[in-house]
Design an enzyme around this catalytic site. Structure first.
Site, PDB file in Angstrom:
ATOM      1  N   ASN A  72      -6.027   1.572  -3.220  1.00  0.00           N
ATOM      2  CA  ASN A  72      -7.012   1.814  -4.292  1.00  0.00           C
ATOM      3  C   ASN A  72      -6.389   2.562  -5.461  1.00  0.00           C
ATOM      4  O   ASN A  72      -6.639   2.241  -6.618  1.00  0.00           O
ATOM      5  CB  ASN A  72      -8.179   2.647  -3.755  1.00  0.00           C
ATOM      6  N   THR A  73      -5.573   3.588  -5.141  1.00  0.00           N
ATOM      7  CA  THR A  73      -4.996   4.402  -6.210  1.00  0.00           C
ATOM      8  C   THR A  73      -4.077   3.546  -7.089  1.00  0.00           C
ATOM      9  O   THR A  73      -4.136   3.616  -8.325  1.00  0.00           O
ATOM     10  CB  THR A  73      -4.214   5.594  -5.606  1.00  0.00           C
ATOM     11  N   ASP A  76       0.869  -1.177   0.000  1.00  0.00           N
ATOM     12  CA  ASP A  76       0.000   0.000   0.000  1.00  0.00           C
ATOM     13  C   ASP A  76       0.903   1.223   0.000  1.00  0.00           C
ATOM     14  O   ASP A  76       2.096   1.121   0.290  1.00  0.00           O
ATOM     15  CB  ASP A  76      -0.898  -0.008   1.253  1.00  0.00           C
ATOM     16  N   TYR A 124      -0.140   8.530  -2.650  1.00  0.00           N
ATOM     17  CA  TYR A 124      -0.126   8.244  -4.077  1.00  0.00           C
ATOM     18  C   TYR A 124      -1.281   8.988  -4.777  1.00  0.00           C
ATOM     19  O   TYR A 124      -1.202   9.290  -5.965  1.00  0.00           O
ATOM     20  CB  TYR A 124      -0.323   6.736  -4.335  1.00  0.00           C
ATOM     21  N   GLY A 125      -2.336   9.261  -4.025  1.00  0.00           N
ATOM     22  CA  GLY A 125      -3.590   9.793  -4.587  1.00  0.00           C
ATOM     23  C   GLY A 125      -3.442  10.965  -5.542  1.00  0.00           C
ATOM     24  O   GLY A 125      -4.032  10.960  -6.620  1.00  0.00           O
ATOM     25  N   CYS A 151     -11.037   4.126  -0.944  1.00  0.00           N
ATOM     26  CA  CYS A 151      -9.721   4.563  -0.474  1.00  0.00           C
ATOM     27  C   CYS A 151      -9.504   3.930   0.898  1.00  0.00           C
ATOM     28  O   CYS A 151     -10.445   3.846   1.704  1.00  0.00           O
ATOM     29  CB  CYS A 151      -9.694   6.086  -0.364  1.00  0.00           C
ATOM     30  N   THR A 152      -8.266   3.505   1.128  1.00  0.00           N
ATOM     31  CA  THR A 152      -7.959   2.805   2.385  1.00  0.00           C
ATOM     32  C   THR A 152      -8.318   3.611   3.640  1.00  0.00           C
ATOM     33  O   THR A 152      -8.603   3.035   4.682  1.00  0.00           O
ATOM     34  CB  THR A 152      -6.445   2.516   2.441  1.00  0.00           C
TER      35      THR A 152
HETATM   36  N1  DGL Z   1      -3.801   4.118  -0.054  1.00  0.00           N
HETATM   37  C1  DGL Z   1      -4.387   5.192  -0.835  1.00  0.00           C
HETATM   38  C2  DGL Z   1      -5.651   4.676  -1.529  1.00  0.00           C
HETATM   39  O1  DGL Z   1      -6.278   3.736  -1.096  1.00  0.00           O
HETATM   40  C3  DGL Z   1      -4.738   6.396   0.017  1.00  0.00           C
HETATM   41  C4  DGL Z   1      -3.544   7.202   0.443  1.00  0.00           C
HETATM   42  C5  DGL Z   1      -2.778   7.758  -0.718  1.00  0.00           C
HETATM   43  O2  DGL Z   1      -3.240   8.694  -1.418  1.00  0.00           O
HETATM   44  O3  DGL Z   1      -1.697   7.252  -0.934  1.00  0.00           O
HETATM   45  O4  DGL Z   1      -6.022   5.224  -2.538  1.00  0.00           O
END
Ligand code: DGL
Length: 272
Positions: free
Chosen positions: A78-79, A14, A46-47, A188-189
């Site tokens: 998710n991203t 993640d 990462y978003g 999103c987590t």
């Molecule tokens: N882990 C990211 C997601 O699920 C959320 C945090 C991020 O933007 O990195 O999209």
């Protein structure tokens, strides 16, 4: 796929801490499995990043997990699942499972009126992955999407129940109050931590989908299908790696998962 056997660990990555929700669900139904987790805490979030960068980071995360000899890879972010998985899957000879498809399956199962909302980071929403996957499963479902880029920093700052968060959430979620969705995917987590506020704004009847549980089910089925499910074992190993701030990860993760988290090791992800 060469020389893979059931004793090898499951690899999970993640962009940071959030993927621990997926680890928790996997451990519930796969208690005999070893787990190697990588959280890219040095390069999170990462978003808001471009697709090319998310692909590059996801490749490095995958390379690191492959070096740990994992038998399957779960992309808990998710991203990364939305922007990079289709691309990087082509380059690796290992089964990779993301969180978009499981979330989409749960949403299709849950909706009664055929109207589903999706919230996620800018990267996840701009990829349109959830909408495409939901419509592949059921083309009659109407999907409404909204990027909520301020939610991740608010959650990271612990602003779970503050007035500022409520105001921002009201603004982001206002599109859903008029279009009559009965199901909302928390794409999103971090968003499951805002369930309370989201319920207050959209009402208690709305079904909130968090992909972690369905993802764990899919991993379980995949391991059976591939004959890679680990039978009883004397001891299991759960190892956690990050690209920065191991102490902070340890603190938050222990709070989350208890004693299962022992030491957290920092690695240089740029080497991969
Ligand atoms: N882990 C990211 C997601 O699920 C959320 C945090 C991020 O933007 O990195 O999209």
């Amino acid at each position: 796929m060469a020389n893979i056997d059931s004793s090898q660990p499951i690899g999970i990555f993640d962009s940071g801490l959030g993927g621990l929700t997926v680890v928790k669900e996997i451990l519930k139904i796969l208690p005999n499995e070893d787990i190697i987790y990588f959280g890219d805490t040095g390069r999170t979030p990462y978003g808001p990043r471009s697709k090319d960068i998310i692909i590059e980071f996801s490749r490095q995360d995958t390379n690191f997990l492959l070096e740990q000899n994992v038998k399957i890879i779960v992309v808990a972010c998710n991203t990364a699942s939305a922007q990079a998985l289709d691309e990087i899957r082509k380059d690796y000879d290992i089964e990779m499972i993301g969180v978009i498809e499981p979330g989409a399956i749960s949403a299709v199962r849950a909706t009664k009126n055929g109207k589903v909302g999706i919230i996620g980071t800018a990267g996840t929403i701009s990829s349109d992955s959830y909408a495409r996957t939901i419509n592949r499963l059921d083309s009659s479902i109407k999907v409404f999407s909204m990027a909520c880029p301020l939610f991740v920093p608010l959650v990271e700052e612990g602003y779970l129940d503050k007035e500022a968060t409520r105001l921002i959430a009201e603004d982001y979620l206002s599109i859903f109050t008029s279009n009559g969705i009965d199901t909302l995917v928390l794409g999103c987590t971090h968003y499951p931590l805002l369930k309370g506020i989201i319920h207050e704004i959209l009402g208690r009847d709305i079904v909130l989908i968090d992909s972690a549980e369905e993802t764990a089910q899919i991993v379980y089925k995949k391991l059976i299908e591939m004959n890679l499910l680990r039978e009883k074992t004397a001891s299991v190993l759960h190892k956690f790696y990050v690209s920065d701030f191991p102490e902070r990860f340890h603190q938050v993760a222990r709070h989350f998962m208890g004693d299962r988290i022992q030491n957290v090791i920092r690695i240089d992800i740029n080497k991969y």
